[in-house]
Design a protein around this motif. Structure first.
Motif, short mmCIF file in Angstrom:
data_model
loop_
_atom_site.label_atom_id
_atom_site.label_comp_id
_atom_site.label_asym_id
_atom_site.label_seq_id
_atom_site.Cartn_x
_atom_site.Cartn_y
_atom_site.Cartn_z
N LEU A 1 34.92 35.12 37.23
CA LEU A 1 35.99 35.01 37.86
C LEU A 1 36.17 35.83 39.19
O LEU A 1 36.43 35.44 40.38
N ALA A 2 35.51 37.17 38.79
CA ALA A 2 35.69 38.07 40.22
C ALA A 2 34.63 37.64 41.01
O ALA A 2 34.79 37.92 42.41
N ALA A 3 33.56 36.99 40.52
CA ALA A 3 32.41 36.69 41.55
C ALA A 3 32.92 35.38 42.42
O ALA A 3 32.20 35.37 43.48
N PHE A 4 33.81 34.73 42.23
CA PHE A 4 34.31 33.52 42.84
C PHE A 4 35.03 33.87 44.16
O PHE A 4 35.21 32.92 44.88
N GLY A 5 35.49 34.84 44.06
CA GLY A 5 36.16 35.34 45.35
C GLY A 5 37.67 34.86 45.39
O GLY A 5 38.24 34.44 44.25
N PRO A 6 38.39 34.69 46.77
CA PRO A 6 39.55 34.04 46.85
C PRO A 6 39.84 32.67 46.20
O PRO A 6 40.83 32.69 45.76
N GLY B 1 45.45 46.38 28.17
CA GLY B 1 44.25 47.35 27.97
C GLY B 1 42.69 46.66 28.43
O GLY B 1 41.83 47.41 28.04
N ASP B 2 42.67 45.61 28.88
CA ASP B 2 41.43 44.93 29.46
C ASP B 2 40.92 45.41 30.57
O ASP B 2 41.44 44.94 31.79
N VAL B 3 40.14 46.57 30.74
CA VAL B 3 39.82 46.95 32.04
C VAL B 3 38.95 46.00 32.89
O VAL B 3 39.08 46.12 33.98
N ARG B 4 37.95 45.06 32.08
CA ARG B 4 37.38 44.19 33.00
C ARG B 4 38.15 43.57 33.81
O ARG B 4 37.94 42.75 34.91
N ALA B 5 39.15 42.93 33.01
CA ALA B 5 40.30 42.00 33.79
C ALA B 5 40.98 42.60 34.84
O ALA B 5 41.03 42.01 35.92
N GLY B 6 41.39 44.01 34.60
CA GLY B 6 42.03 44.77 35.58
C GLY B 6 41.10 44.98 36.84
O GLY B 6 41.09 44.90 37.92
N HIS B 7 39.75 44.90 36.64
CA HIS B 7 38.74 45.32 37.54
C HIS B 7 38.60 43.95 38.28
O HIS B 7 38.51 44.00 39.63
N GLY C 1 42.74 43.14 45.65
CA GLY C 1 42.82 44.57 46.28
C GLY C 1 43.91 45.30 45.50
O GLY C 1 44.19 46.48 45.84
N ASN C 2 44.56 44.99 44.67
CA ASN C 2 45.61 45.73 43.86
C ASN C 2 44.95 46.29 42.75
O ASN C 2 44.47 45.84 41.73
N ALA C 3 45.08 47.66 42.63
CA ALA C 3 44.56 48.34 41.76
C ALA C 3 45.58 48.94 40.42
O ALA C 3 45.08 49.30 39.50
N ASP D 1 36.45 52.76 40.82
CA ASP D 1 36.72 51.67 42.08
C ASP D 1 37.92 51.72 42.65
O ASP D 1 38.32 51.36 43.59
N ALA D 2 39.08 52.09 41.48
CA ALA D 2 40.50 52.20 41.97
C ALA D 2 40.77 53.28 43.10
O ALA D 2 42.00 53.14 43.72
N GLY D 3 39.85 54.20 43.21
CA GLY D 3 40.04 55.23 44.01
C GLY D 3 41.37 56.09 43.93
O GLY D 3 41.52 56.04 42.84
N PRO D 4 41.84 56.41 45.01
CA PRO D 4 42.84 57.43 44.66
C PRO D 4 43.92 56.88 43.89
O PRO D 4 44.71 57.49 43.43
#
Length: 691
Positions: free
Chosen positions: A434-439, A455-461, A468-470, A497-500
């Motif tokens: 799903l992340a690879a599909f883009g918008p 708690g699913d980190v892959r889904a959050g990523h 762009g929502n971290a 990848d969430a950065g600050p």
């Protein structure tokens, strides 16, 4: 029999498992009149005295008893014991620091072996000849006399390589005649003797030897070791000799011979790039009615790598019948015929997990439709063709199909409904796709967010990549890190990848950022580096992560390379230059990271290139990483060495699960791309067949 066996201090003699106190019992078992007990004794001898080809001090001490057993009437399978005596001396079948002691023991106690050359049983004579040849040069004349008087071809075929080993000069004329002996066994033995001596088949001997191999089924010769004489000779034959041998065997050999030929072709293909091209026509001739030959031929085609492209038409039929090897080759090649063959196989219930370990093919609408259907269909409706459905295998197959969709990216966005539906069953693969599909995958964000909140980190990523929502990623990370989870290095890298926005997680990283202490186990040290990377990307002060990175670098091994890579990103590590240079020289899995760190500290690319090229030439799992590093540091001095690697005939012995030939082809393309990037010239070999 076995007099004096209890007078030996067996406890002081090591075998495969330490002090070999069981030695007397094993030898007595071999002497037992009960064939079952004797068989167990022989098995235990191989386990303790000759474990996986290694001999030990206890092996040398057992030699006189083994010779006594082999030369005593009534002992079961004396021919096996005689062959064992020879194998223990043969450096191609046995190794270990104690082998010189074993050979010396056989030489000292070999007196009873030579009379067995006149034994009425040809099997005894054959293996006595093998064992006696290792007694020393003094046996040459006796063996030569028996060569002249022996009438059994199998015994003569065992005498000849021994004579060649003991005195090549005196045996030269005999060998030249043997190549044209009426007996195919003798001609094969002559080829084996020549090969063991490190010589090539003379041009005039190639056809007689080829005819001999085609006329007899692969037979047992102790001098060929664990492999057949055919494999031993064909494996080391020159290209010219191999072509004659292969052509004759494919046209004239029986089923077993052609099967052996096919597997031997595969062996050559995995070692030589040119062999895969030069001998490929022989594989086509093995399109045989016999299923055993066809299977072996497909195995040879698979071993050819990209050179198998001319066989695509011949492979389509077996592929459509569900032959996994044929399907795999067509998919790897990107051959136009793979789609119809694959869909036919799937309709027949075959090859459900064909994409396991393969690079996905280019997007295809018909295949896309079929994959959507297979993802949506419950696993039990797709039984294995040979038996009941395997839920675990079906699950892995579905995950592989989802990864194909991910590789296709936005072109596969039509499968979003199916992926949302299977997200609970395949969270890792589905979230990545799903992340690879883009918008286009924005409709999946609510489902992904809900999983992240649990708690699913892959889904959050995936939400982060799509929107762009971290926040969902940080929420999932908070749950993960407060649960005392371990073995989460990959998840920590995703969270970075969430950065600050991940700054709130810094207190939870304290367990990994241990200052000057590196974890004992490699995986935990990887986690330390991943935690340091997360802290750095989240905005932590470098002083919080540097002590841990220094500790991991000093601990060495692969995690030290990860730490060095992060040091390069931080632009620091001057105090670690001695450790970084040590990693560069002696730790292949850490070389890329060490090179990047040293380059950032001002070390010339020319001083960093050679260890990276060595990593590539050795076929390490980090070879591709080493190539990327050479390009990143602009190590142009590596171009000649890389060109040699790309152009040489010997395949690079790559590590990993992929077939060696395909892995070598892929690495060679990467090498060419690296040369292009370093030199700024067009690639010499960048096109894929059917691409």
């Amino acid at each position: 029999m076995l007099i004096g066996i209890d007078n030996i201090d067996w406890e002081s003699l090591d075998g495969a498992y330490g002090p070999c106190t069981e030695a007397p019992d094993i030898l007595r078992a071999i002497a037992s009149p009960d064939p079952e007990v004797a068989g167990e004794g022989r098995y235990e001898f191989a386990s303790s005295f000759w474990h996986q080809g290694t001999v030990y001090p206890v092996t040398a001490e057992a030699v006189p008893f083994l010779i006594e057993l082999a030369t005593t009437d009534g002992v079961h399978q004396r021919d096996h014991l005689l062959r064992l005596l020879g194998a223990l001396c043969d450096p191609e079948q046995a190794d270990g620091a104690a082998q010189p002691l074993v050979r010396a023991a056989v030489a000292v106690h070999s007196g009873p072996l030579l009379p067995l050359l006149a034994d009425p049983d040809p099997a005894i004579r054959r293996h006595a000849a093998y064992a006696a040849a290792w007694s020393g040069p003094h046996t040459y004349d006796t063996l030569r006399e028996h060569w002249e008087t022996e009438t059994d071809p199998g015994v003569r075929a065992t005498l000849l390589p021994g004579l060649m080993m003991l005195d090549p000069t005196a045996t030269a004329s005999l060998l030249a005649t043997a190549f044209h002996d009426p007996s195919p066994q003798i001609r094969v033995a002559a080829a084996l003797a020549t090969t063991r001596a490190g010589h090539s088949l003379p041009p005039g001997a190639r056809q007689p030897v080829a005819d001999a191999f085609a006329r007899i089924e692969p037979h047992d010769n102790p001098w060929s070791g664990a492999r057949s004489a055919w494999h031993r000779v064909f494996r080391t034959a020159t290209p010219e000799a191999a072509a004659v041998l292969a052509d004759t065997m494919s046209r004239s050999g029986g089923t077993a011979a052609r099967t052996h030929l096919a597997y031997s072709l595969g062996d050559r293909f995995r070692r030589s790039r040119s062999a895969a091209t030069d001998l490929l026509p022989v594989v086509r001739t093995l399109s045989d009615p016999d299923p055993q030959v066809r299977e072996a031929a497909c195995s040879a085609a698979l071993a050819a790598g990209e050179a198998a492209a001319p066989l695509a038409d011949a492979l389509t039929g077996p592929a459509a019948s569900g032959d996994r090897q044929a399907l795999s080759i067509l998919i790897r090649l990107g051959s136009p015929g793979y789609r119809e063959a694959l869909l036919t196989a799937w309709d027949a219930g075959a090859a459900p997990d064909i994409f396991s370990g393969l690079e996905p093919p280019p997007f295809d609408p018909a295949l896309f439709t079929a994959i959507r259907h297979r993802i949506a269909a419950p696993a039990p409706t797709r039984p294995a063709p040979t038996g009941p459905s395997d839920p675990w295998a079906a699950s892995n197959a579905t995950a592989d199909l989802i990864r194909v969709l991910a590789a296709w990216g936005p072109a596969a966005a039509g499968a979003i409904p199916e992926l949302i539906a299977v997200l609970p069953q395949f969270p890792v693969a589905a979230a990545g796709a799903l992340a690879a599909f883009g918008p286009a995958a924005l409709p999946a964000v609510p489902a992904l967010t809900e999983r992240a909140e649990h708690g699913d980190v892959r889904a959050g990523h995936a939400v982060l990549k799509l929107t762009g929502n971290a926040v969902p990623l940080v929420t999932a990370a908070t749950i993960l890190l407060t649960g005392n989870s371990r073995h989460v290095a990959y998840e920590l890298d995703l969270i970075a990848d969430a950065g600050p926005a991940a700054a709130v997680l810094l207190p939870a990283l304290a367990g990994w950022l241990t200052g000057t202490a590196a974890a004992e186990h490699h995986e935990l040290r990887r986690e330390q580096v991943a935690a340091a990377r997360l802290a750095w990307r989240a905005g932590a002060d470098p002083d919080l992560v540097l002590p841990t990175l220094r500790a991991v670098v000093r601990a060495g091994f692969a995690p030290a390379g990860d730490a060095a890579t992060l040091l390069a990103e931080l632009g620091t590590g001057h105090d670690l230059q001695p450790e970084l240079h040590k990693l560069l020289k002696s730790e292949p899995s850490a070389r890329s990271g060490a090179a990047r760190a040293l380059h950032r500290l001002g070390v010339s690319p020319a001083d960093l290139a050679d260890p990276l090229v060595d990593t590539i030439a050795a076929g390490r799992t980090s070879a591709h990483q080493a190539l990327d590093t050479l390009v990143a540091i602009a190590a142009r001095t590596a171009i000649p060495a890389l060109t040699e690697l790309a152009d040489r005939d010997e395949r690079i012995p790559t590590a990993g699960l992929d077939d060696p030939s395909w892995a070598d082809d892929r690495l060679r393309h990467r090498i060419d791309a690296a040369i292009t990037a370093l030199a700024g010239t067009p690639t010499r070999d960048s096109a894929r067949p059917f691409g």
